[in-house]
Design an enzyme around this catalytic site. Sequence first.
Site, PDB file in Angstrom:
ATOM      1  CB  SER A  41       4.521   8.532  11.863  1.00 45.92           C
ATOM      2  OG  SER A  41       3.315   7.805  11.888  1.00 45.92           O
TER       3      SER A  41
ATOM      4  CB  CYS B 215      13.006   8.356   8.272  1.00 43.30           C
ATOM      5  SG  CYS B 215      13.894   7.354   7.093  1.00 43.30           S
TER       6      CYS B 215
ATOM      7  CE  LYS C  56      -1.789   2.589   3.137  1.00 43.80           C
ATOM      8  NZ  LYS C  56      -1.676   3.897   2.455  1.00 43.80           N
TER       9      LYS C  56
ATOM     10  CD  GLU D  76      13.191   3.596   8.023  1.00 41.76           C
ATOM     11  OE1 GLU D  76      13.200   4.432   8.956  1.00 41.76           O
ATOM     12  OE2 GLU D  76      13.117   3.898   6.833  1.00 41.76           O
TER      13      GLU D  76
ATOM     14  CD  GLU E 259      10.439  12.080  12.059  1.00 41.32           C
ATOM     15  OE1 GLU E 259       9.386  11.541  12.418  1.00 41.32           O
ATOM     16  OE2 GLU E 259      11.282  11.525  11.340  1.00 41.32           O
TER      17      GLU E 259
HETATM   18  P1  NAI Z   1       2.071   7.856   8.517  1.00 40.37           P
HETATM   19  O1  NAI Z   1       2.932   7.036   9.380  1.00 40.37           O
HETATM   20  O2  NAI Z   1       0.691   8.154   8.969  1.00 40.37           O
HETATM   21  O3  NAI Z   1       1.939   7.193   7.069  1.00 40.37           O
HETATM   22  C1  NAI Z   1       2.802   6.249   6.546  1.00 40.37           C
HETATM   23  C2  NAI Z   1       1.995   5.145   5.856  1.00 40.37           C
HETATM   24  O4  NAI Z   1       1.215   4.444   6.817  1.00 40.37           O
HETATM   25  C3  NAI Z   1       1.010   5.635   4.826  1.00 40.37           C
HETATM   26  O5  NAI Z   1       0.964   4.718   3.766  1.00 40.37           O
HETATM   27  C4  NAI Z   1      -0.306   5.642   5.579  1.00 40.37           C
HETATM   28  O6  NAI Z   1      -1.425   5.517   4.753  1.00 40.37           O
HETATM   29  C5  NAI Z   1      -0.156   4.424   6.440  1.00 40.37           C
HETATM   30  N1  NAI Z   1      -0.951   4.413   7.668  1.00 40.37           N
HETATM   31  C6  NAI Z   1      -1.447   5.477   8.363  1.00 40.37           C
HETATM   32  N2  NAI Z   1      -2.126   5.041   9.437  1.00 40.37           N
HETATM   33  C7  NAI Z   1      -2.067   3.693   9.429  1.00 40.37           C
HETATM   34  C8  NAI Z   1      -2.559   2.678  10.306  1.00 40.37           C
HETATM   35  N3  NAI Z   1      -3.256   2.969  11.398  1.00 40.37           N
HETATM   36  N4  NAI Z   1      -2.304   1.397  10.004  1.00 40.37           N
HETATM   37  C9  NAI Z   1      -1.576   1.084   8.914  1.00 40.37           C
HETATM   38  N5  NAI Z   1      -1.092   1.996   8.060  1.00 40.37           N
HETATM   39  C10 NAI Z   1      -1.330   3.291   8.310  1.00 40.37           C
HETATM   40  O7  NAI Z   1       2.808   9.189   8.203  1.00 40.37           O
HETATM   41  P2  NAI Z   1       2.129  10.565   7.773  1.00 40.37           P
HETATM   42  O8  NAI Z   1       0.878  10.842   8.505  1.00 40.37           O
HETATM   43  O9  NAI Z   1       1.998  10.549   6.329  1.00 40.37           O
HETATM   44  O10 NAI Z   1       3.216  11.583   8.269  1.00 40.37           O
HETATM   45  C11 NAI Z   1       3.174  12.052   9.612  1.00 40.37           C
HETATM   46  C12 NAI Z   1       4.543  12.134  10.191  1.00 40.37           C
HETATM   47  O11 NAI Z   1       5.149  10.845  10.165  1.00 40.37           O
HETATM   48  C13 NAI Z   1       5.518  12.993   9.428  1.00 40.37           C
HETATM   49  O12 NAI Z   1       5.418  14.317   9.770  1.00 40.37           O
HETATM   50  C14 NAI Z   1       6.812  12.400   9.860  1.00 40.37           C
HETATM   51  O13 NAI Z   1       7.192  12.925  11.098  1.00 40.37           O
HETATM   52  C15 NAI Z   1       6.524  10.933   9.997  1.00 40.37           C
HETATM   53  N6  NAI Z   1       6.915  10.155   8.826  1.00 40.37           N
HETATM   54  C16 NAI Z   1       8.049   9.440   8.883  1.00 40.37           C
HETATM   55  C17 NAI Z   1       8.479   8.747   7.793  1.00 40.37           C
HETATM   56  C18 NAI Z   1       9.719   7.933   7.819  1.00 40.37           C
HETATM   57  O14 NAI Z   1      10.261   7.668   6.767  1.00 40.37           O
HETATM   58  N7  NAI Z   1      10.176   7.493   8.942  1.00 40.37           N
HETATM   59  C19 NAI Z   1       7.764   8.783   6.543  1.00 40.37           C
HETATM   60  C20 NAI Z   1       6.523   9.522   6.582  1.00 40.37           C
HETATM   61  C21 NAI Z   1       6.165  10.188   7.691  1.00 40.37           C
END
Ligand code: NAI
Length: 778
Positions: free
Chosen positions: A242, A297, A190, A263, A392
């Site tokens: 996140s 990240c 996804k 990760e 972050e």
């Molecule tokens: P997120 O962690 O919500 O999204 C990442 C992925 O997880 C997306 O594909 C999303 O649809 C999916 N997701 C969201 N909620 C989920 C759940 N309950 N169960 C399974 N999958 C789920 O990240 P978001 O909201 O896009 O970004 C928020 C913050 O997260 C950013 O500001 C940043 O601090 C952090 N982040 C960190 C990343 C990294 O590479 N470590 C990448 C993206 C965001």
Amino acid sequence: MTVKEIFETMEYGPAPESAAEARAWLAGHDSRFGHFIDGSFTSPASGFDSRNPATGAHLAGLTQATQADVEAAVAAARKAQGKWAGLGGPGRARVLYAIARLLQKHARLFAVLETLDNGKPIRESRDIDIPLAQRHFYYHAGMAQLMEEALPDADPLGVCGQIIPWNFPLLMLAWKIAPALAMGNTVVLKPAEYTSLTALLFAEICQQAGVPSGVVNIVTGDGAVGEMLVAADVDKIAFTGSTTVGRRIREATAGSGKALTLELGGKSPYIVFDDADLDSAVEGLVDAIWFNQGQVCCAGSRLLVQESIAEAFHTRLTARMDTLRVGDPLDKCIDIGAVVDPVQHAAITRMVDANSAGTRHVAAIEMPAEGCFYPPTLITGLTPSDALMQEEIFGPVLVATTFRTPDEAVAIANNTRYGLAATVWTENVNLALDIAPKLTAGVVWVNATNLFDAAAPFGGVRESGFGREGGWEGLRAYTRPKRKTRALVRLDPPTGQGAPSDPVNRTAKMYVGGKQARPDSGYSQPIFGKSGTPLGHVGLGSRKDVRNAVEAAQAAAGWAGTTAHLRAQILYYIAENLSARADEFAHRINAMTSGRQGAKEVDASIQRLFSAAAWADKFDGQTQSVPIRGVALAMKEPVGVIAALCADEAPLLGLVSVMAPAIAMGNRVVLAASEPYPLAATDFYQVLDTSDVPGGVVNILTGRHADLAPTMAGHLNVDAVWSFSSSDLSAEIERASAGNLKRTWVNNGRATDWFSAQTGRFLAQSTEVKTVWVPYGE
Ligand code: NAI
């Protein structure tokens, strides 16, 4: 403007990349997409829009997956898996190679589409994201080719659910799909809701590359779809995103037996010592925090500068910031593009505006009038406890503080709940290589930053998650050992009556910090042999005892810094002392279990101690062949404090099998002895006492596993929890471990054959790889 004037100002002219081909591709799909399931696209249905964050323009309509879509994708993956695995490594290698070639052939289309969808500068998508994605498929085509030869004991996991973020859409897809497919798994991936387009283009590449139907499935949608995938009938979840969502996924998969790698986020330190090449260090920062608008990240988002050069460094840095170019991501002259979405822009703005500490410098540059752009920002003069030093931001905002000594640099660097990456700048190689192992991080770059390669394991420690992507370690996360297991049988303590015949009725104490310890609860329980014979008493361990043991283990941190040779010597010494008392232990085991396996179990325990001692200085890291002039050292580090519920059925061998490899690798352990047969463990600490094991390295508790497990799993100073208890506590442990995202290794209701258990698996679980990148040359 005349040529002469251009030479004088060195002002860039615009050099926009054409988006025509990407737009034609979108138009070819009527700018509406369904999912990619079982080798073909489903009809587009209701969902959401994908927009170009640089302009706000509509790019495509995407479909929000339903429960039925996710189930269909998982079913297709399940159906395809056996055949895909059966194709054999070389067969899969050809398919992966074909994908890599096609990615290369369509590199520019991918790069432009990625930039349109995500807002990142075309220079980055063209020179970093897409080439690294190709490299990942080439590298893993090689891994598939070698699997049978190099990993003869590895089986695929099955169906892998993969959830990726929006910051490196195609690259994260490659990191997830390539190793999974190489090892014979099938996937349902996804992409993030903001950036699904390159994943859908990748689906077409799969069709062209001859990926069999069902091997790769892509479902689009938001977090709700992610949740459905986590709950679906998959064998593994691989997640990047996140820490909040990572924690939720840990809780949701607890006790399910699904493998999990996370990760997550970071707040990575960027340390500049006073002897560093300052100009290079400033340029490094452009790559550390302004690369991909800081939405990385492992971004070097926390600048730590040695006090004596801080002013000079900040002056150079702000001067450099004022030359950065922010604007149209498709322009090849642009350094910084658009933030992924207005939602993320608002989050960055909110965090920065809420801060009143320190001094803010915003790059004095021209900003685009419209679009989702955020200016490069530096905030100096913060203290480690300021919110922006801990949280972050995930945007182009660098926060800074100073330090005086290398020790202070390490202390500030490690003052974070994260542990993903770190960067060290110094011209003194000895200092760099002294600091690198002391940093709590999965990746350390020396005089460079944000280097990645398929051969170099990437991943974090602490709340940055667990598991590695890339290299041999990355493969382990997509395989399981070839072996049949049987169901675990709960072993209840034998019951009986009366007092032991031994006139000196000794209550076996627990063993904490190298000393015998009475249970804090003040309670003890009688232990009977199988036939009801009273054998003695043991203390009933409680929360407080676990805490004391963890504190003692924490205090013994110096064990990690001892030489492997010394640890081996101590393990041999334990074996020697156990051997001297072999009969006594065999007798004790037989009395507790009413069995005749005592002598065999003692002998196997001695063997296991020998084996761990032998491995102590041979379970080495590697030098990875990365495509730079330099090396990436994959160093194996101890996990830290490991708390383990030892096997009930093998009272001595179960304990030794866990303890020996863990301490051989430099960990400290808190062990809960076999619940029904604890007396071999309480005798064993006398062996430890006479074997020069420093106090606190091994701590042994007795009592009910169900009472001890929650505190072990919830304790913030415990880094890993293992359970081999016959009370299947896997779900509780994994759920409680989500707090600080500790590593778990639990039996999920399956029994271990302790006599044939391989030390290697325990060594692997006892270590985590840190990748240290050291480029050569000036
Ligand atoms: P997120 O962690 O919500 O999204 C990442 C992925 O997880 C997306 O594909 C999303 O649809 C999916 N997701 C969201 N909620 C989920 C759940 N309950 N169960 C399974 N999958 C789920 O990240 P978001 O909201 O896009 O970004 C928020 C913050 O997260 C950013 O500001 C940043 O601090 C952090 N982040 C960190 C990343 C990294 O590479 N470590 C990448 C993206 C965001």
